[in-house]
Design an enzyme around this catalytic site. Sequence first.
Site, PDB file in Angstrom:
ATOM      1  N   CYS B 247       0.861  -1.185   0.000  1.00  0.00           N
ATOM      2  CA  CYS B 247       0.000   0.000   0.000  1.00  0.00           C
ATOM      3  C   CYS B 247       0.895   1.232   0.000  1.00  0.00           C
ATOM      4  O   CYS B 247       1.665   1.440  -0.910  1.00  0.00           O
ATOM      5  CB  CYS B 247      -0.982  -0.034   1.166  1.00  0.00           C
ATOM      6  SG  CYS B 247      -0.227  -0.137   2.784  1.00  0.00           S
ATOM      7  N   ARG B 252      -2.205  -0.843   5.439  1.00  0.00           N
ATOM      8  CA  ARG B 252      -3.424  -1.375   4.856  1.00  0.00           C
ATOM      9  C   ARG B 252      -3.170  -2.751   4.247  1.00  0.00           C
ATOM     10  O   ARG B 252      -4.027  -3.626   4.254  1.00  0.00           O
ATOM     11  CB  ARG B 252      -3.957  -0.419   3.774  1.00  0.00           C
ATOM     12  CG  ARG B 252      -4.602   0.821   4.341  1.00  0.00           C
ATOM     13  CD  ARG B 252      -4.902   1.837   3.248  1.00  0.00           C
ATOM     14  NE  ARG B 252      -3.727   2.514   2.757  1.00  0.00           N
ATOM     15  CZ  ARG B 252      -3.736   3.484   1.845  1.00  0.00           C
ATOM     16  NH1 ARG B 252      -4.874   3.863   1.317  1.00  0.00           N
ATOM     17  NH2 ARG B 252      -2.624   4.059   1.469  1.00  0.00           N
TER      18      ARG B 252
END
Lengths: 147, 299
Positions: B247, B252
């Site tokens: 990410c 994430r």
Amino acid sequence: MTSDASLPQALADIREEFGELDLRDRLTLLLEFAGELPELPERYRDHPDLFERVVECQSPVYIFVEVDDDDVVHLYATAPMEAPTTRGFASILVQGLAGLTTQQVLDVPDDFPLTLGLTEAVSPLRIRGMSAMLGRTKRQVLSRIAA
Amino acid sequence: MAVDADPTARFADFAHPERLVSTQWVEENLGTPGLVVVESNEDVLLYETGHIPGAVKIDWHTELNDPVERDFLDGEAFAKLAGSKGISRDTTVVFYGDKNNWWAAYALWVFTLFGHEDVRLMDGGRAKWQEEGRALTTDPVTPVPVDYPVVERDDSTNRAWRDDVVAHFGKPLIDVRSTEEYTGERTEIPGYPAEGSLRGGHIPSAASVPWARAAAPDATFKPRAELEAIYLDEAGLAEGDDVIAYCRIGERSSHTWFVLKYLLGFENVRNYDGSWTEWGSAVRMPIATGPEPGEAPRR
């Protein structure tokens, strides 16, 4: 501790308050500030269009600057309860800038957030959110003066 | 395992149902010897506003990252951290947090780098617990410190470096950022640089699957069939694939790493935590822009 003539008293007091605490208590104080973030005045509650999102903050925080006829700046901010750190940052600025003139706000050193002693407690990345909030506040002040 | 797995039926379809526990299970097991519940949030103060009774807090910025180098804490610091939270090597650690367990998954992934065996996520995270009206408290938690062995971090099994990504070209990559980040469209306002990189776009050949698509509206993970529709049918992953997810700084993508590894059962999944802030700023790294994945460069 840096000393600068341009730092308004309220901000200087807040900085001193943080400076007297150890890291853990600084977080507690920041949480207290978060709890003190004033509700938006009635007249602005239904006007999301007036507010500018501080995109540098990880949580949704919106600010709006008003300059009254006496050249005094009023900063309004709103951030969700689930974002206490962001609320704390906003609250520090709302309280610290209260009653200042446009010039006094513009003269606040840009690095004020970095001098609060919070960098270690909350991390430099998060402090950037507060710096951005201050930067955007100043920019709104400039655009209000120009208008 | 120190504490029995949660037998909740809706977890049974997942490849590793023992990696999930329900909010109810957590409530029923609070105080069970051998169990430590850890809250990990994006907001460093959210825990202080109220947390699951007895849960300890681990903050990703201030506790999991090395304060100087861009890296995670080392074995010695990890041993100290875990021990100070009352976690020993055989403790069952249940993570939960805000934002669909985004940061909880990140903390769980970091624990995995140190080979901590029994790590689980509380499905639905903080939001579900709160939604269900379960108890939150501001009572301070003071864990009894325990010994935790110094274990060398394993940076090869679940973590990928930039060179690993280069060597991986030709095999599947998953970009879990938002569509705007993937295409390379600028989102920040000029003069206010966000936590950014010098170039926009994505690693060529990476499929775009924003991380939160794995979560249902109530912040729990979607059922296996729905996850398979996203990651297999749409993103083109096939059983047995060796996958790298990334990410912006690897947070994430640790959520997606969890989904691929424990819910869908991919054995070889690595999280590239250097992610876009490294790739998009490093010199001469290939970049694709726009909505198409683009071709993997020939090596």
